[in-house]
Design an enzyme around this catalytic site. Structure first.
Site, short mmCIF file in Angstrom:
data_model
loop_
_atom_site.label_atom_id
_atom_site.label_comp_id
_atom_site.label_asym_id
_atom_site.label_seq_id
_atom_site.Cartn_x
_atom_site.Cartn_y
_atom_site.Cartn_z
N ASP A 1 -10.59 -5.78 -3.56
CA ASP A 1 -9.57 -4.62 -2.53
C ASP A 1 -10.55 -3.19 -2.34
O ASP A 1 -10.91 -2.58 -3.10
CB ASP A 1 -8.20 -4.02 -2.97
CG ASP A 1 -7.55 -3.19 -2.05
OD1 ASP A 1 -7.90 -2.59 -1.40
OD2 ASP A 1 -6.30 -3.35 -1.95
N HIS B 1 -7.42 -6.30 1.02
CA HIS B 1 -6.17 -5.30 1.35
C HIS B 1 -4.79 -5.72 2.57
O HIS B 1 -4.19 -4.66 3.07
CB HIS B 1 -6.80 -3.90 1.27
CG HIS B 1 -5.30 -2.75 0.66
ND1 HIS B 1 -5.45 -2.57 -0.02
CD2 HIS B 1 -4.66 -1.86 2.42
CE1 HIS B 1 -4.20 -1.42 0.22
NE2 HIS B 1 -3.85 -1.43 1.44
N SER C 1 0.37 -1.32 -0.05
CA SER C 1 0.04 -0.35 0.44
C SER C 1 0.57 1.63 -0.13
O SER C 1 1.29 1.61 -1.17
CB SER C 1 -0.95 0.30 1.08
OG SER C 1 -1.61 0.74 1.24
#
Lengths: 326, 282
Positions: B226, B260, B149
């Protein structure tokens, strides 16, 4: 029948691998004697003929098959192999494999060597002359393309390793079809890779060629498309209006993968031991995708075109070190 | 520079440790996790740097990702720093979870009140490797970077801004184009000011456009389910298009059903470790 004055006679032009009976009669003015007891001799067999186009080999072994030189069966065959070195007398025989009952042999070899191999046939009379030899190089896995599996629109060029498709028209019309050939997918199978361990080969393709390349079982349906069933695994490249699209197909399913640099030389690693089939961009040693599959049988390399174009297959390549980890 | 060991746990015959030190770049105490494989006892090992995402500390990766087995197998030291300076008492640093504490964005801030402490780019690129190489059995020439991320963004920009320094780079659900997403606009605006041209230096999609060669081999995994992907925070398509244009080799895998979280990271971490090991152990 031969008339001789001596008590010996040489008979020539006999057929090889054939049993003959000989007997003698004596002749004088009064007439002919009863025949002697019969002597039975068998002539030695003709040398076999190795099917050099069908040889398959890898770094550790070779599968050689041949035809008998005679119609009648022989007792057994002997394979003789000599490792070629740089020395003067590089022809000394290093190994003999005797008592082979059929017309094929799986021979264990050492990697990175060259061998000269001959076959002899044996019967009661003894051994034939040596066959014409074949040369085998254990640099990597060799296979050839099986013409009888080729779709009618697929041509194998003179080098034996480039396949080409000129046009996609006339797909429906009557073209000669063999029992074993692909009928829809414009594809072809390579020969079976019947050796355990790792095998590596490369396929060269232009950036705009659409193809499917991978492996398949012998019984993969000839009416099907490579990758659409559970007996084949392949990497598929197609071009959409916006980009190059890559699929890794088995049983009709593919992961969703994007590749930014279209490969023009694809490396394929088949690892029977670790149960994997991996694809690489061989020019930059980039790993693309790996199928993890416990292959229940040995497989054939397979190749198919989806647009007019060519694919060139390279065999006999040593497994590159950058394939070992992934 | 003095290192203080905070914890040590034996793991896959190596050790997962956490250390604390006084950072000169960040002007505060910083912690990092370091995994030392069994091979580190007898020889020098390459180093793989992991950069975590928003809200993480040095703990998340070392307890949730499950990377130690693969790291031990391939003989890699894995270093996981924190995601921002802490305890600096800057006004507003704890106001949001996507800016300030736990959200350093791996940049060197130029705006007040952040510019004194928020220098995560220089910390990860210079101070941390120098510290690691001085205190652990490392092979300083063999270094790679990866992350998740915001950390994926960090890994990509570090690799793209320093050609040849990192042997390989990979990312999980990276923020690929911060100039174009909400998170990025907030962070880059806050740390670098409103002049958008100053943001380009910290945007992977922009940096690719001027990357000098193509010898980078990038692996990216992205969960298809996600929520941040669908919210337009990650924008991998922009990065892929830029890499295709510049002929930078990327394999981007969209993983069906994955989100995620660290569950997603744990699923594919082995593939990433192997990807780096191929280059670090060559």
């Amino acid at each position: 029948m031969l008339k001789v004055k001596e008590t010996y006679c040489t008979i020539s032009n006999l057929l090889p691998n054939t049993q003959y009976e000989f007997w003698v009669s004596a002749l004088n003015a009064s007439g002919i004697s009863p025949p002697s007891e019969r002597a039975v001799y068998v002539t030695a067999p003709s040398p076999p003929i190795i099917k050099s186009k069908k040889i398959r080999s890898c770094e550790n072994a070779a599968l050689v098959c041949w035809e008998s030189g005679d119609v009648n069966p022989v007792d057994s065959y002997t394979v003789e192999l000599s490792k070629l070195t740089d020395e003067e007398n590089g022809n000394t025989i290093t190994e003999s494999i005797v008592g082979i009952p059929n017309c094929e042999a799986l021979i264990h070899l050492q990697p990175a060597q060259s061998y000269r191999i001959c076959v002899k046939a044996l019967n009661l009379a003894g051994s034939s002359e040596r066959s014409e030899p074949v040369l085998i190089h254990t640099t990597g896995t060799y296979f050839c393309l099986n013409e009888d599996t080729a779709h009618p629109l697929l041509a194998i060029l003179d080098d034996g390793f480039t396949i080409a498709c000129d046009e996609l028209e006339n797909l429906e019309c009557d073209l000669p079809v063999y029992d074993n050939s692909f009928t829809r997918c414009i594809g072809i199978l390579g020969s079976l890779i019947p050796f355990p361990g790792k095998h590596y080969w490369e396929v060269e393709a232009e950036e705009d060629t659409e193809y499917r390349i991978g492996v398949a079982f012998e019984n993969t349906p000839r009416h099907g498309y490579l990758g659409a069933n559970n007996s084949s695994w392949c990497m598929r490249h197609i071009i959409t209006p916006s980009r190059h699209k890559y699929e890794f197909l088995h049983s009709g399913m593919t992961p969703d993968i994007r590749i930014t640099v279209p490969p023009t030389k694809i490396g394929i690693l088949l690892d029977y031991e670790s149960y994997r089939l991996s694809f690489y961009n061989a020019d930059i040693a980039q790993h693309l995708y790996t199928f993890n599959s416990h292959f229940q049988h040995y497989v054939h390399p397979c190749f198919a075109l989806e647009t007019p174009g060519t694919l060139k297959v390279h065999t006999g390549i040593t497994v590159p070190p950058w394939t070992t980890l992934l | 520079m003095a290192l203080k060991q905070v914890s040590s746990n034996k793991c896959f015959e190596g050790f997962q440790k956490v250390f604390e030190h006084d950072s000169t770049e960040l002007k505060c105490k910083m912690r990092f996790g370091i995994y030392l494989p069994p091979k580190a006892e007898t020889g020098k090992c390459p180093v793989l740097y992991w950069l975590s995402g928003l809200t993480c500390t040095e703990q998340n990766f070392i307890t949730k990702a499950g990377f130690q087995q693969a790291a031990a197998e391939h003989g890699l030291i894995v270093v996981a720093p924190d995601t921002s300076p802490r305890g600096c008492n800057i006004e507003g640093e704890d106001e949001s979870w996507d800016f300030g504490t736990g959200a350093g964005f791996y940049v060197d801030a130029t705006e007040d009140p952040w510019k004194t402490n928020y220098r995560m780019y220089s910390y990860v690129r210079d101070e941390l490797p120098k510290l690691i190489n001085a205190n652990f059995p490392t092979n300083p020439e063999r270094m790679s970077v990866f992350g998740h991320s915001m950390g994926g963004h960090g890994a990509l920009i570090l690799a793209l801004k320093n050609p040849g320094k990192y042997k390989s780079v990979s990312a999980f659900a990276p923020i690929c184009n911060p100039m174009q997403c909400q998170w990025g606009k907030k962070a880059l605006g806050g740390y670098l000011g409103s002049d958008v041209s100053k943001w380009e230096a910290y945007d992977a999609t922009q940096l690719v456009k001027s990357y000098p060669d193509s010898r980078l081999d990038i692996l990216i995994d992205q969960g298809k389910d996600d929520q941040f992907l669908s919210a337009g925070q990650l924008l991998p398509d922009n990065f892929i298009a830029a890499c295709t244009e510049r002929k930078i080799p990327v394999v981007f895998r969209l993983q069906q059903g994955y989100d995620h979280s660290y569950f997603f990271i744990a699923t594919f971490i082995n593939d990433h470790i192997k990807h780096h090991a191929k280059f670090l152990n060559a």
